[in-house]
Design a protein around this motif. Structure first.
Motif, PDB file in Angstrom:
ATOM      1  N   GLU A 128       0.823  -1.213   0.000  1.00  0.00           N
ATOM      2  CA  GLU A 128       0.000   0.000   0.000  1.00  0.00           C
ATOM      3  C   GLU A 128       0.863   1.271   0.000  1.00  0.00           C
ATOM      4  OE1 GLU A 128      -2.679   0.569   3.327  1.00  0.00           O
ATOM      5  OE2 GLU A 128      -4.089   1.618   2.034  1.00  0.00           O
ATOM      6  N   LYS A 155       1.474   4.139  -3.068  1.00  0.00           N
ATOM      7  CA  LYS A 155       1.237   5.580  -2.894  1.00  0.00           C
ATOM      8  C   LYS A 155       2.432   6.399  -3.378  1.00  0.00           C
ATOM      9  CE  LYS A 155      -2.019   5.175   0.889  1.00  0.00           C
ATOM     10  NZ  LYS A 155      -2.254   5.265   2.337  1.00  0.00           N
ATOM     11  N   LYS A 162       3.047   5.296  -7.542  1.00  0.00           N
ATOM     12  CA  LYS A 162       1.890   5.520  -8.418  1.00  0.00           C
ATOM     13  C   LYS A 162       1.941   4.632  -9.668  1.00  0.00           C
ATOM     14  CE  LYS A 162       1.244  10.214  -6.772  1.00  0.00           C
ATOM     15  NZ  LYS A 162       0.617   9.779  -5.562  1.00  0.00           N
ATOM     16  N   ASN A 168       0.759   1.855 -12.653  1.00  0.00           N
ATOM     17  CA  ASN A 168      -0.410   1.733 -13.535  1.00  0.00           C
ATOM     18  C   ASN A 168      -1.299   0.583 -13.099  1.00  0.00           C
ATOM     19  OD1 ASN A 168       2.024   2.673 -15.544  1.00  0.00           O
ATOM     20  ND2 ASN A 168       0.109   3.772 -15.844  1.00  0.00           N
ATOM     21  N   THR A 215      -6.381   0.289   0.052  1.00  0.00           N
ATOM     22  CA  THR A 215      -6.963   1.022  -1.067  1.00  0.00           C
ATOM     23  C   THR A 215      -5.852   1.449  -2.026  1.00  0.00           C
ATOM     24  OG1 THR A 215      -6.809   3.103   0.145  1.00  0.00           O
ATOM     25  CG2 THR A 215      -8.904   1.906   0.273  1.00  0.00           C
ATOM     26  N   PHE A 216      -6.195   1.456  -3.299  1.00  0.00           N
ATOM     27  CA  PHE A 216      -5.224   1.809  -4.335  1.00  0.00           C
ATOM     28  C   PHE A 216      -5.876   2.743  -5.346  1.00  0.00           C
ATOM     29  CE2 PHE A 216      -4.115  -2.352  -2.699  1.00  0.00           C
ATOM     30  CZ  PHE A 216      -2.781  -2.186  -2.391  1.00  0.00           C
ATOM     31  N   ASP A 217      -5.068   3.565  -5.989  1.00  0.00           N
ATOM     32  CA  ASP A 217      -5.553   4.474  -7.025  1.00  0.00           C
ATOM     33  C   ASP A 217      -5.412   3.878  -8.418  1.00  0.00           C
ATOM     34  OD1 ASP A 217      -6.123   6.397  -5.106  1.00  0.00           O
ATOM     35  OD2 ASP A 217      -4.123   7.296  -5.244  1.00  0.00           O
ATOM     36  N   CYS A 218      -5.139   2.578  -8.510  1.00  0.00           N
ATOM     37  CA  CYS A 218      -4.938   1.914  -9.791  1.00  0.00           C
ATOM     38  C   CYS A 218      -5.627   0.547  -9.743  1.00  0.00           C
ATOM     39  CB  CYS A 218      -3.449   1.746 -10.073  1.00  0.00           C
ATOM     40  SG  CYS A 218      -2.605   0.738  -8.850  1.00  0.00           S
TER      41      CYS A 218
END
Length: 128
Positions: free
Chosen positions: A76, A80, A83, A85, A98-101
């Protein structure tokens, strides 16, 4: 008059313009380099197996990928910072992360079952 035009003389000594045909090359490969993180229990064993298959799959499709391996506990925070893909995990993902990808299971890359489908799903998700 194009960049590659040349002047020649015909039989009567008059200057004649000759235009060369310019062929444009279209680069059909995606030159973007994608970033990924693969996590397993130790950050060494199963993530290495998955990494080799993903790199091979991307190479066969003319895509570049840079993969970082890590322990599941580091995933995780590393995601962060880097970043990526996409993220792949070869062990059970702890709840609440939680992930942004996009996040994918690495099981197809360990067993070989559904490997092509998994690669296609990853590539489809990162090209959007």
């Amino acid at each position: 008059m194009g960049l590659f035009s040349k002047l020649f003389k015909n039989n009567e000594g008059e200057k004649v313009e000759k235009k060369d045909v310019v062929v444009e090359e279209v680069n059909t490969t995606d030159n973007k380099k994608y970033r990924a993180i693969i996590a397993c229990g130790s950050g060494v064993a199963t993530s290495t197996m998955a990494r080799k298959k993903i790199e091979k799959g991307f190479e066969e499709r003319g895509l570049k990928v840079e993969i970082t391996q890590c322990k599941i506990g580091e995933l995780e925070n590393l995601a962060k910072v880097q970043k990526p893909n996409f993220v792949i995990h070869t062990v059970v993902l702890p709840q609440g992360l939680t992930f942004d990808c996009p996040v994918f299971s690495g099981v197809p890359f360990l067993t070989g079952v559904g490997l092509t489908k998994a690669l296609d799903e990853i590539i489809d998700s990162i090209k959007k």
